[in-house]
Design a protein around this motif. Sequence first.
Motif, short mmCIF file in Angstrom:
data_model
loop_
_atom_site.label_atom_id
_atom_site.label_comp_id
_atom_site.label_asym_id
_atom_site.label_seq_id
_atom_site.Cartn_x
_atom_site.Cartn_y
_atom_site.Cartn_z
N SER A 532 11.52 -3.83 5.23
CA SER A 532 10.88 -4.37 4.48
C SER A 532 10.57 -5.83 4.84
CB SER A 532 11.82 -3.17 3.10
OG SER A 532 13.63 -3.88 3.43
N LEU A 533 10.39 -5.77 4.20
CA LEU A 533 9.94 -7.83 3.43
C LEU A 533 11.16 -8.22 2.26
CD1 LEU A 533 9.15 -9.98 4.39
CD2 LEU A 533 6.54 -10.31 3.45
N ALA A 535 10.30 -11.46 1.02
CA ALA A 535 9.65 -12.98 1.33
C ALA A 535 10.18 -13.71 0.46
CB ALA A 535 8.40 -12.61 1.48
N PHE A 556 14.39 -8.95 8.51
CA PHE A 556 13.14 -8.86 7.54
C PHE A 556 12.82 -9.65 5.99
CE2 PHE A 556 17.77 -8.13 6.49
CZ PHE A 556 18.21 -9.04 5.79
N ARG A 558 11.46 -13.70 4.94
CA ARG A 558 10.91 -14.67 5.90
C ARG A 558 10.82 -16.34 5.24
NH1 ARG A 558 10.78 -12.30 9.61
NH2 ARG A 558 9.04 -11.61 10.93
N LEU A 570 2.56 -12.74 3.92
CA LEU A 570 2.46 -11.21 2.79
C LEU A 570 1.45 -10.69 2.89
CD1 LEU A 570 3.29 -12.61 -0.58
CD2 LEU A 570 4.82 -11.34 1.27
N TYR A 573 2.07 -8.41 6.50
CA TYR A 573 2.72 -7.48 6.18
C TYR A 573 2.23 -5.85 5.37
CZ TYR A 573 6.37 -9.74 9.20
OH TYR A 573 6.90 -9.80 10.30
N VAL A 577 4.45 -2.08 5.82
CA VAL A 577 5.94 -2.50 4.85
C VAL A 577 5.98 -1.95 3.64
CG1 VAL A 577 7.06 -3.95 6.04
CG2 VAL A 577 6.06 -3.89 3.73
N MET A 580 8.27 -4.93 -0.81
CA MET A 580 8.45 -6.34 -1.14
C MET A 580 8.89 -7.17 -2.01
SD MET A 580 4.99 -7.61 0.31
CE MET A 580 3.67 -6.98 2.49
N CYS A 600 0.39 -3.41 -0.18
CA CYS A 600 2.48 -2.77 -0.33
C CYS A 600 2.17 -1.52 -1.37
CB CYS A 600 3.35 -3.90 -0.16
SG CYS A 600 5.20 -3.17 0.07
N HIS A 647 18.11 -4.21 2.29
CA HIS A 647 17.10 -4.86 3.36
C HIS A 647 17.61 -4.67 4.49
CE1 HIS A 647 13.47 -6.03 1.48
NE2 HIS A 647 14.33 -7.05 0.48
N ARG A 651 17.10 -1.88 7.48
CA ARG A 651 16.87 -1.86 8.49
C ARG A 651 17.93 -1.36 9.48
NH1 ARG A 651 13.41 -3.35 12.18
NH2 ARG A 651 12.61 -4.35 9.95
#
Length: 704
Positions: A532-533, A535, A556, A558, A570, A573, A577, A580, A600, A647, A651
């Motif tokens: 997942s992300l 951000a 994960f 940024r 964005l 990714y 993923v 987000m 996403c 997240h 991971r």
Amino acid sequence: MSGFDRSSRDISLNGTILRATCKQADGTTDSHATLDLNSCIANINGKLVPRSGGNFAASCSQIRLHGTILSCMANGIDGNEVPAQINLSNFIANTDGELVPNHLKKLSNKGKKVAVMSSHEIVILWLDPNIGVPDSYVHLKEAFSTTIDPTYPYPISLYDRNSITFNLNKTNSKSQYQFQGPCELQFFTDEEQCLESIDKCFNTNKQIFLILPDYVRKDFFLRIYKQHPKEFQKTESEISIRFYIFIFMPKIEEWFFDYEDYLRIYYHEADLLYALTRDIAIYFMMIGKNLCNENALNDIQQALIYFHWANKLLCRGNSISSYKEIELQTYLETMINKSEKIIHSMEKENYLQDDSKNKLIENMFIYYPTESNDQALKLATIVNEIIDKKPLLFNNLKDFLFNLQLEQYKNQHNCLIILVSNIDNQINIFEELSSMQSIEHFYVLHLSENILIEQNNNRTLLKTFSKIRNIHSNMKTLVQGWIMDHSTDCEQFGDYFKENGDSNQAHLYYEKSIKLNECLLTNSTYNMNYISLLALLGPSNILEDFDQRNFLHPSFFRHCFSRPQFTTILQTYQNNVLEMDIFLPDSSIDLIYTYRNLLCPRKSFYVYCQTEATLREYQRMPLWNRYDFVFNINVLHQKLERRAQHHLLYRTEYLENRKEEGDADAADLLIAMGEILEQNATRINEEIRQKSCLSLPAAEFEEG
């Protein structure tokens, strides 16, 4: 009049089923009566009270009966178990051999039923020498039984001859459709049995819809007319019995015209079903209107259920007939919107504190197909091991949905888990749950062995059904994910009460959040199949004051300093993923409208504001009416930390999968990631203790 024990013997309890041998009205005949106490008792903050649809057993244990005293250990306001008891004799009566809770019927000044929430408040009686025969006209019975019941999710069409037959309870010339919803359908071939059932329905305040054959004799109708003369003096909207004549032969009995104010004639089963569905909808609508006049939160919440039921039945009726009840449907939609606004206003202004207390009590409901029985039991065991909570298991969809409808009165935190082995076969239940306004979200446990192949399907489902919180392939990960979600909710409730000067309530919620987080400290091995992300868009120095940043792991997280760079990340990714979390400054709120179109399937936006004035301005906007999605920059660290915990969980499973595939490096990384996860959970608990001034360790906070 209560006091069922005065005319009953052999009183016992089996689970939540009260059993007794009761005298009928003649004083000599005995009946073996039963009553599910879940349908008439509720646990309200550790006290047992008469309440229709109460489902008290979901939050009680050690349930026992001593004479007529029901005792148990009940979850109290703080989640701890406290002793509770109630005298059943005070509110349960023996009515002609049946156990009837008196509080389930509440009368207005005119004597009209206005608040009815018993298991079967409507009874449809169908007298016919052919249709009444067990095992005959089965499809017709299925279509009527499922269509008139608003709690039945997938009604069978009159024209669908390939439906699966359900079991009808059969007793000689009487057969009966039994389901724990508001409607019951009984079939008769014998007139005397039908009349007996009519009398029982009147004595227990049921609403009767009576279907008669075209050759029915006048004296049959007159017996009802003479035995219950007061009913026929009521207005059309108040009368408790309605008559329908189903015509097979072209000839109509002349006496029908003498009582045309009471009798309605139908020549086709579709016309009869349409009329029946419409009339039941109007009945529900009238109850809802009367409940709204009570001007109490619980009554208006029940009224909203009745309005939804009425609206659902009108929609079904409109699909049967070419005649559409457009005006009625428009009125119902108006009443639904009005009721929702009133409930929202009352909860916000007067009831938030009382209702929010119940959020400390959580229930877990697990629905599973029969073939997944072993997996459901395993999941229940894992839940019990991690949080010492026994979930309720259902493999019958109708019972599952009905129990969820009962739960919405309580405003408690409910965790719903759906076990599936084939996603395509469960689309209907996703649609049904998504349509229930009381359900915020639910979790899906996908039991497929080819979970990697299912990733694209999962993306589609997450995008289609916003209430699916997540689709998991690992039981332990699902439970841990729910713990994180609920812990965050409790902390936010604590923040709310602290800001509004209620330190006692804040204390309870902070303790609950800490207790849930400590479950993560002792269960830190996780499994999950996707990354997942998280951000953040902001200046380069925005994280400088953070004490510890190792929880913002580069696998994960940024952090971008410019809008073009952020957009590029964005977009890069979006195909890789499933989830987000996007953090934006208030100056870049316009980007939300651009990022909503990212591929996403699950995107959450968090806006941090530089000043309190800006925060208040955005909170007044419709988009930001939820407490947790817009906040002051001073709590940015806290918000990032809480979301990072999720997240980190995602991971760790990614690494676990790589480890199982033989990746030696993944094993070392997994250990490091687990340590970060535990450190972060410990740090979160310390922060909660500091802001709540808690001195006791969370281990001393026991939940029932």
